[in-house]
Scaffold this active site. Structure first.
Site, PDB file in Angstrom:
ATOM      1  N   HIS A  78     -22.624 -11.827  -3.071  1.00  0.00           N
ATOM      2  CA  HIS A  78     -23.955 -11.252  -2.915  1.00  0.00           C
ATOM      3  C   HIS A  78     -24.145 -10.113  -3.915  1.00  0.00           C
ATOM      4  O   HIS A  78     -25.081  -9.338  -3.814  1.00  0.00           O
ATOM      5  CB  HIS A  78     -24.164 -10.701  -1.515  1.00  0.00           C
ATOM      6  N   HIS A 103     -26.141 -20.212   0.151  1.00  0.00           N
ATOM      7  CA  HIS A 103     -24.917 -20.378  -0.645  1.00  0.00           C
ATOM      8  C   HIS A 103     -24.554 -21.853  -0.797  1.00  0.00           C
ATOM      9  O   HIS A 103     -23.405 -22.177  -1.060  1.00  0.00           O
ATOM     10  CB  HIS A 103     -23.747 -19.654   0.022  1.00  0.00           C
TER      11      HIS A 103
END
Lengths: 339, 212
Positions: free
Chosen positions: A220, A58
């Site tokens: 996600h 991320h």
């Protein structure tokens, strides 16, 4: 669907290789500790320590938020997977300066279990640990079930303010109080236009039709409010901010906020700025004062396309901590309102 | 030749076979997770099982509890994520319940599953019906409890059947835990990826004990 073109060496070694690169990008400010932790080299004795962390992939968060007036360290997991308890323990021991450690991270089952086990191991070594979970995503559960909400991009203003506070406060109690306060005054909402992929498989993390938007979708690809037809930047910005305003935290005329317009990866800066234009118009109509704006790709999911908006409501104390300068690989700002 | 019980070395060989089976199943486990989560369950399990194989090959285990516990620790520290925590806990707490045992038999299987299932439910907070690995684990535990007087090979077979039935039944459940929980009714129709792994683990143990 074709596999995205990515610059990789060993697809299973991405987390380790990116951490090496990140530490080098800090030019000596941070070092690698244990298997997969990044820790600031100079942490004063007696400082209340702030530890963040989570799965890799991320970037630049979370490990890029280690820095001046930010976090003291980060425990880094594999791609999209929480760090193991021994990684958390290594990081905890490395940041501890005798005055306790606050764990501040996103509310995901894997992170909670592994950080909790890490905390139990640290307590066996007489290190006091407290935990504040970040759960800013309004689309992930109703306001009555905040403990079920996910942590998304709101983590940036939350860690920024907690990091500044950690330089000033004298006890773990105080740091915990400030972290809870900024967490409780932060709300975010995201959306997805296209999925990112897992580097090791090249497979997308979710499926979404070309003409649809995943409103409220998590970083996600977790389901949010639902899918809506693709629309204009202004329309989507309005729908997204409406979800924040419909939540239980009141944003009233005269309130001062930090506005964070984030890209999940593939969405361009141009698009963020177009959305920021509309967001500022909506906030101005409501009389909400933007103390400072952050626009950029700070909380991503590989080449996922999508944006998120985060609003942090400031009081005098939170504003004081916000206004302190900070510096890291993820986010840096000057004193006061300057970027 | 079907086994009544396993020695320490045979337990190591059985768990090594479990590791191979999970590694081979990586694509289907990841795909199962992609339907409900982000599609990396198989990758985490594969990473964990590669660490397990390395640990098992070191040898030097005095008793069967040490073998299971070493497996749990290897998974926990190599995998991370929710899977590392809960599968590591299954083998670590299950192993603890076998303290000092020099053989692994049907009674040991029941003890292992009791300790392991309790540990997983405490750590993860999942109950039966939440569409998690517990939905395969808890029926397996109940089957093992009823099979304590059987030869190990037969006890493992009924345990594996219960785990497989639990995995299949998880298709009809609505997810309330983990990343899949926000899917709500959209989670119906897919089995839980963790339950799929549990079924593979016990079916592989059963096949090993049956001597096939």
């Amino acid at each position: 669907m074709s596999v995205p073109k990515k610059l990789l060496n060993d697809p299973n070694a991405c987390a380790a290789e990116l951490l090496d690169g990140l530490i080098l990008a800090y030019d000596g400010q941070c070092e690698k500790v244990g298997k997969a932790s990044i820790v600031k080299k100079s942490i004063p004795d007696g400082k209340v320590a702030l530890l963040v962390g989570g799965g890799s992939g991320h970037e630049p968060i979370y490990h890029g938020l280690v820095g001046t007036n930010l976090a003291d360290g980060a425990a880094c997991g594999d791609i999209f997977a929480a760090p193991s308890p021994d990684i958390v323990l290594d990081a905890t021991k490395a940041v501890h300066r005798g005055n306790g450690v606050l764990f501040l991270y996103g509310n995901y089952a894997g992170d909670v279990m592994n950080f909790d086990m890490g905390a139990e191991l640290a307590e066996d070594e007489d290190i006091e640990v407290r935990t504040v979970l970040i759960w800013d995503d309004v689309a992930s559960a109703p306001p009555t079930k905040k403990e079920d909400r996910r942590g998304i991009a709101g983590l940036v203003p939350i860690v920024k303010i907690a990091g500044a506070a950690s330089q000033v406060v004298e006890s773990l109690d105080e740091l915990e109080r400030v972290a809870i306060k900024v967490r409780d005054n932060t709300r975010s909402v995201g959306c997805a236009l296209a999925p990112g992929s897992i580097p090791a498989t090249g497979k997308p993390t979710f499926d979404l039709a070309d003409d649809m938007v995943g409103l409220g979708m998590g970083i996600h690809g977790e389901r949010g409010v639902g899918e809506i037809p693709m629309c204009s930047a202004d329309e989507l910005t309005g729908k997204m901010l409406e979800l924040i305003f419909a939540d239980d935290l009141e944003f009233a005329s005269g309130d001062e906020v930090i506005l964070f317009v984030n890209s999940l990866g593939a969405t361009t800066h141009m698009e963020l700025l177009i959305c920021n234009r509309k967001a500022r118009e909506i906030l101005a109509e409501k009389g909400i004062i933007v103390h400072q704006t952050i626009v950029g790709p700070l909380v991503g999911c590989q080449e996922m396309a999508g944006i998120s908006f985060s609003l942090t409501k400031l009081d005098d104390e939170l504003k004081k901590y916000w206004d302190m300068p900070c510096q890291s690989a993820c986010y840096s700002k000057m004193e006061g309102r300057q970027s | 030749m079907a086994k009544q019980q396993l020695s320490v070395d045979e337990t190591v060989a059985m768990l090594d076979a479990v590791a191979d089976a999970i590694i081979a199943a990586e694509p289907e486990l990841s795909e199962a997770d992609r339907n409900l989560g982000d599609g990396d369950h198989g990758l985490g399990m594969k990473r964990g099982m590669e660490a397990v194989k390395a640990k098992l090959s070191e040898g030097g285990f005095e008793s069967v509890d040490k073998v299971f516990m070493a497996m749990g620790m290897a998974m926990m520290s190599s995998m991370g994520g929710a899977s590392g925590a809960v599968f590591g806990t299954l083998f670590r707490n299950g192993g603890k319940a076998l303290k000092g045992s020099e053989t692994f038999d049907a009674a040991g299987l029941a003890e292992f599953l009791k300790g392991g299932t309790e540990g997983v439910m405490t750590r993860g907070g999942a109950k039966p019906g939440d569409k998690t690995m517990v939905d395969a684990l808890e029926p397996a535990q109940k089957a093992a409890e009823l099979a304590v007087s059987l030869p190990l090979s037969e006890a493992l077979d009924t345990t594996a059947q219960a785990a497989e039935a639990g995995r299949d039944a998880s298709k009809d459940l609505i997810a309330t835990m983990g990343r899949a929980k926000t899917l709500g009714e959209a989670s119906i129709g897919h089995p839980d990826a963790g339950a799929c792994s549990v079924a593979i683990i016990f079916r592989t143990m059963a096949t090993f004990a049956a001597g096939n």
